[in-house]
Design a protein around this motif. Structure first.
Motif, PDB file in Angstrom:
ATOM      1  N   GLU A  18      24.040   4.480 110.532  1.00 14.16           N
ATOM      2  CA  GLU A  18      24.521   3.102 110.637  1.00 14.16           C
ATOM      3  C   GLU A  18      24.403   2.549 112.046  1.00 14.16           C
ATOM      4  OE1 GLU A  18      28.612   0.476 109.877  1.00 14.16           O
ATOM      5  OE2 GLU A  18      28.492   2.570 109.198  1.00 14.16           O
ATOM      6  N   ALA A  19      24.758   3.328 113.056  1.00 16.71           N
ATOM      7  CA  ALA A  19      24.748   2.813 114.431  1.00 16.71           C
ATOM      8  C   ALA A  19      23.348   2.365 114.840  1.00 16.71           C
ATOM      9  CB  ALA A  19      25.282   3.875 115.387  1.00 16.71           C
ATOM     10  N   ASN A  20      22.351   3.177 114.548  1.00 17.36           N
ATOM     11  CA  ASN A  20      20.980   2.814 114.896  1.00 17.36           C
ATOM     12  C   ASN A  20      20.538   1.565 114.136  1.00 17.36           C
ATOM     13  OD1 ASN A  20      18.441   3.464 116.303  1.00 17.36           O
ATOM     14  ND2 ASN A  20      17.642   3.903 114.262  1.00 17.36           N
ATOM     15  N   GLY A  21      20.892   1.492 112.863  1.00 14.42           N
ATOM     16  CA  GLY A  21      20.519   0.325 112.072  1.00 14.42           C
ATOM     17  C   GLY A  21      21.172  -0.952 112.555  1.00 14.42           C
ATOM     18  N   ARG A  22      22.446  -0.882 112.857  1.00 15.36           N
ATOM     19  CA  ARG A  22      23.154  -2.090 113.317  1.00 15.36           C
ATOM     20  C   ARG A  22      22.677  -2.519 114.701  1.00 15.36           C
ATOM     21  NH1 ARG A  22      26.889  -3.963 110.022  1.00 15.36           N
ATOM     22  NH2 ARG A  22      27.978  -2.584 108.547  1.00 15.36           N
ATOM     23  N   ASP A  23      22.362  -1.561 115.557  1.00 18.16           N
ATOM     24  CA  ASP A  23      21.871  -1.911 116.894  1.00 18.16           C
ATOM     25  C   ASP A  23      20.527  -2.630 116.824  1.00 18.16           C
ATOM     26  OD1 ASP A  23      24.066  -0.849 118.130  1.00 18.16           O
ATOM     27  OD2 ASP A  23      23.089   1.031 118.716  1.00 18.16           O
ATOM     28  N   SER A  82      10.126   6.211 118.520  1.00 18.83           N
ATOM     29  CA  SER A  82      11.090   5.724 119.506  1.00 18.83           C
ATOM     30  C   SER A  82      12.215   4.894 118.907  1.00 18.83           C
ATOM     31  CB  SER A  82      10.367   4.906 120.580  1.00 18.83           C
ATOM     32  OG  SER A  82       9.728   3.777 120.009  1.00 18.83           O
ATOM     33  N   ARG A  83      12.104   4.522 117.631  1.00 10.98           N
ATOM     34  CA  ARG A  83      13.212   3.785 117.018  1.00 10.98           C
ATOM     35  C   ARG A  83      14.004   4.659 116.029  1.00 10.98           C
ATOM     36  NH1 ARG A  83      10.547  -0.661 112.841  1.00 10.98           N
ATOM     37  NH2 ARG A  83      10.625   0.635 110.966  1.00 10.98           N
ATOM     38  N   PHE A  84      13.604   5.934 115.874  1.00 10.92           N
ATOM     39  CA  PHE A  84      14.338   6.946 115.108  1.00 10.92           C
ATOM     40  C   PHE A  84      14.218   6.834 113.597  1.00 10.92           C
ATOM     41  CE2 PHE A  84      17.564   6.806 118.809  1.00 10.92           C
ATOM     42  CZ  PHE A  84      16.721   7.546 119.611  1.00 10.92           C
ATOM     43  N   CYS A  85      13.445   5.917 113.060  1.00 15.73           N
ATOM     44  CA  CYS A  85      13.312   5.824 111.606  1.00 15.73           C
ATOM     45  C   CYS A  85      11.902   5.369 111.263  1.00 15.73           C
ATOM     46  CB  CYS A  85      14.359   4.893 111.003  1.00 15.73           C
ATOM     47  SG  CYS A  85      14.267   3.187 111.578  1.00 15.73           S
ATOM     48  N   ALA A  86      11.557   5.461 110.000  1.00 17.85           N
ATOM     49  CA  ALA A  86      10.183   5.243 109.566  1.00 17.85           C
ATOM     50  C   ALA A  86       9.680   3.844 109.915  1.00 17.85           C
ATOM     51  CB  ALA A  86      10.080   5.465 108.066  1.00 17.85           C
ATOM     52  N   PHE A  87       8.370   3.778 110.180  1.00 15.42           N
ATOM     53  CA  PHE A  87       7.710   2.488 110.325  1.00 15.42           C
ATOM     54  C   PHE A  87       6.482   2.473 109.425  1.00 15.42           C
ATOM     55  CE2 PHE A  87       5.846   5.184 113.579  1.00 15.42           C
ATOM     56  CZ  PHE A  87       4.499   4.846 113.603  1.00 15.42           C
ATOM     57  N   PHE A  88       5.938   1.273 109.204  1.00 12.41           N
ATOM     58  CA  PHE A  88       4.971   1.070 108.136  1.00 12.41           C
ATOM     59  C   PHE A  88       3.853   0.155 108.613  1.00 12.41           C
ATOM     60  CE2 PHE A  88       9.386   1.102 106.893  1.00 12.41           C
ATOM     61  CZ  PHE A  88       9.472   2.165 106.019  1.00 12.41           C
ATOM     62  N   PHE A 111       9.765   9.297 110.457  1.00 16.79           N
ATOM     63  CA  PHE A 111      11.086   9.386 109.815  1.00 16.79           C
ATOM     64  C   PHE A 111      12.160   9.998 110.706  1.00 16.79           C
ATOM     65  CE2 PHE A 111       8.091   9.091 106.350  1.00 16.79           C
ATOM     66  CZ  PHE A 111       8.717   8.235 105.450  1.00 16.79           C
ATOM     67  N   THR A 112      11.808  10.860 111.628  1.00 12.18           N
ATOM     68  CA  THR A 112      12.746  11.443 112.591  1.00 12.18           C
ATOM     69  C   THR A 112      13.847  12.246 111.902  1.00 12.18           C
ATOM     70  OG1 THR A 112      12.321   9.459 113.919  1.00 12.18           O
ATOM     71  CG2 THR A 112      13.970  10.973 114.757  1.00 12.18           C
ATOM     72  N   GLY A 113      13.440  13.029 110.918  1.00 11.29           N
ATOM     73  CA  GLY A 113      14.377  14.001 110.366  1.00 11.29           C
ATOM     74  C   GLY A 113      15.221  13.542 109.212  1.00 11.29           C
ATOM     75  N   ARG A 136       8.469  -4.884 109.022  1.00 10.96           N
ATOM     76  CA  ARG A 136       7.399  -5.620 109.696  1.00 10.96           C
ATOM     77  C   ARG A 136       7.201  -5.212 111.156  1.00 10.96           C
ATOM     78  NH1 ARG A 136       8.944 -10.440 110.362  1.00 10.96           N
ATOM     79  NH2 ARG A 136      10.975 -10.494 109.324  1.00 10.96           N
ATOM     80  N   GLU A 137       8.232  -4.658 111.786  1.00  9.95           N
ATOM     81  CA  GLU A 137       8.152  -4.310 113.199  1.00  9.95           C
ATOM     82  C   GLU A 137       7.648  -2.885 113.405  1.00  9.95           C
ATOM     83  OE1 GLU A 137      11.882  -7.101 114.734  1.00  9.95           O
ATOM     84  OE2 GLU A 137      12.112  -4.924 114.612  1.00  9.95           O
ATOM     85  N   ARG A 138       7.055  -2.645 114.574  1.00 10.46           N
ATOM     86  CA  ARG A 138       6.578  -1.315 114.954  1.00 10.46           C
ATOM     87  C   ARG A 138       7.391  -0.803 116.140  1.00 10.46           C
ATOM     88  NH1 ARG A 138       4.540  -3.010 111.174  1.00 10.46           N
ATOM     89  NH2 ARG A 138       2.343  -3.164 110.572  1.00 10.46           N
ATOM     90  N   PRO A 139       7.571   0.499 116.243  1.00 12.38           N
ATOM     91  CA  PRO A 139       8.278   1.052 117.401  1.00 12.38           C
ATOM     92  C   PRO A 139       7.408   1.001 118.646  1.00 12.38           C
ATOM     93  CG  PRO A 139       7.443   2.820 116.052  1.00 12.38           C
ATOM     94  CD  PRO A 139       7.133   1.551 115.297  1.00 12.38           C
TER      95      PRO A 139
END
Length: 458
Positions: A94-99, A357-363, A377-379, A410-413
């Motif tokens: 949650e913290a990473n998502g809300r930030d 660098s953003r700790f979650c999946a990108f597309f 995915f970072t684990g 839509r965003e990339r790390p």
């Protein structure tokens, strides 16, 4: 500590250097490679992302021909080597998502819970025997400054006595139980079940079939493999940390090695000494955190803490067994559960995961929109991989959906820097994170990374 350090080290060293989930006679025999072939869709990668993509593609369009290519074996890498925590979170918590996406976090949370429900429904629909249990996850504080992170005074907060009534460790100062947002499962058996379900719908799976290049042609794409050429209208790259097929992804992902121990099965008396009747997953609240859980046969799987990056983005089987890390994990295990001083370890292993660098999946898409990918995915990919498969199929279809409208999609790390700056920055970040765990204060380096939206994690 209730056990001498040298004895803890001896027990870690004595464990079999095998992956618990894969160390079973029930592992399916390898499928034969695929040579020259044609298909509507070709999926590269036999881990969770690839398996979900193949299965969902056939469920969406039963007449679509689908081929899945895996260089090694289904569930060989991150999919078969993780802890079996299937979390609803799509954003690494949650913290990473809300930030990062405060305006759409509520939607991300809703989609994540719906995705977890869909995983459970798939397991039931296809009769996949993977010991899926919606037990939830317990977050624990083991240092005084971590207690505030669990929001004392809010619903769900557990003081020391309440959390120890769930799982009894003298190190616990507080806790919080997320009863709905996490399931425990056997990840290898889930993967094998998804593969069988996909084959039942007509998907062809070839193992031992490495893809060397992906090229665009007049009708779609050509995938040049170790056994021939596979031609398709579209492709999905579900290779995660193995990103060499697309140059644009290489600097956005780095390989990190995570290491795990598993105990021998606990006796009824040993299990009673720690409680844990709810069988929830547990994770502590440090930057360098442990995750642990009970397996179907009452072993404790104990992993995490020491995320290891090797210079030059090195990936090698030689990195999978690391005595220094397994010994530290053993020390921490006996510190957490001194009442289990007589329990030995049966398995030790490690594996590479993809972190961004953003700790979650990108597309994204490539090759003129004919190739889609999901990685980074970072684990926390056991659950998020199904969502990623839906996103990849949406992107190939050119559809605007509730998923593809998300900024998170839509965003990339930000990319990691080249060597030697990547290695230096990662080592500094790990040192600073360990220091913050001890002191409760993030230093200038970590605060600077926070402001830039950069990070390193596993």
């Amino acid at each position: 500590m209730s056990l001498p350090v040298d004895l803890a080290h001896e027990r870690a060293d004595a464990a079999a250097p095998e992956v618990l989930w894969l160390d079973t006679p029930d592992r399916p025999e390898p499928r034969p490679p695929i040579g020259d072939a044609t298909a509507d869709l070709v999926v590269v990668g036999g881990g969770f992302t690839g398996l979900w993509t193949a299965l969902l593609a056939k469920e969406r369009e039963p007449e679509r021909t689908v081929v899945l290519l895996e260089r090694d074996r289904v569930a060989e890498h991150a999919t078969g080597r993780n802890g079996g925590f299937c979390e609803a979170s799509l954003t690494h918590g949650e913290a990473n998502g809300r930030d990062r996406w405060p305006d759409e976090y509520d939607e991300l949370e809703r989609l994540g819970l719906a995705n977890l429900d869909a995983i459970a429904a798939t397991v039931e629909r296809y009769g996949i025997d993977c010991d899926l249990r919606r037990t939830g996850q317990l977050s624990v504080a083991t240092r005084p400054h971590e207690v505030d992170l669990l929001e004392p005074g809010t619903p769900g907060f557990l003081d020391a006595s309440a959390v120890r009534a769930l799982v009894d460790s003298p190190t616990y100062l507080a806790g919080r139980l997320d009863a709905e947002g996490c399931a425990m499962l056997d990840p290898a058996r889930l993967a094998w079940g998804l593969a069988a379900a996909a084959e039942g719908l007509g998907v062809r799976i070839g193992e031992g079939t490495g893809v060397r290049a992906v090229r665009r042609d007049d009708r779609g794409v050509e995938l040049h493999t170790t056994h021939g050429v596979v031609r398709a209208r579209q492709a999905v790259l579900a290779t995660n940390v193995f990103t060499s097929l697309l140059r644009t992804m290489r600097r956005r992902v780095v390989p990190v090695y995570d290491h795990v121990l598993a105990t021998e099965p606990l006796t009824a008396e040993q299990l009673a000494s720690i409680g844990w009747a709810a069988r929830c997953g547990v994770a502590d609240s440090g930057n360098l955190f442990h995750y642990y859980r009970l397996t179907a046969d009452d072993r404790i799987l104990w992993g995490g803490y020491d995320a290891v990056y090797h210079f030059g983005r090195s990936i090698s089987p030689a990195h999978e067994q690391r005595a220094a890390t397994h010994r530290v994990l053993a020390e921490h295990f006996y510190e957490t559960f001194p009442q289990l001083a007589d329990v030995a370890f049966s398995h030790r292993w490690g594996g590479v995961i993809d972190t961004c660098s953003r700790f979650c999946a990108f597309f994204g898409t490539a090759r003129g929109g004919r190739v889609a990918y999901a990685t980074g995915f970072t684990g926390l990919g056991v659950g998020a991989s199904r969502f990623a498969a839906d996103v990849a199929l949406d992107l190939l279809a050119g559809e605007e959906t509730e998923r593809t409208r998300l900024r998170m999609v839509r965003e990339r790390p930000l990319p990691f820097p080249p060597e030697p700056f990547a290695w230096t920055g990662i080592q500094l970040t790990r040192w600073a994170s360990a220091r913050a765990d001890r002191t409760g204060r993030r230093n200038l380096w970590l605060r600077s990374l926070d402001r830039m939206g950069m990070g390193f994690d596993s």
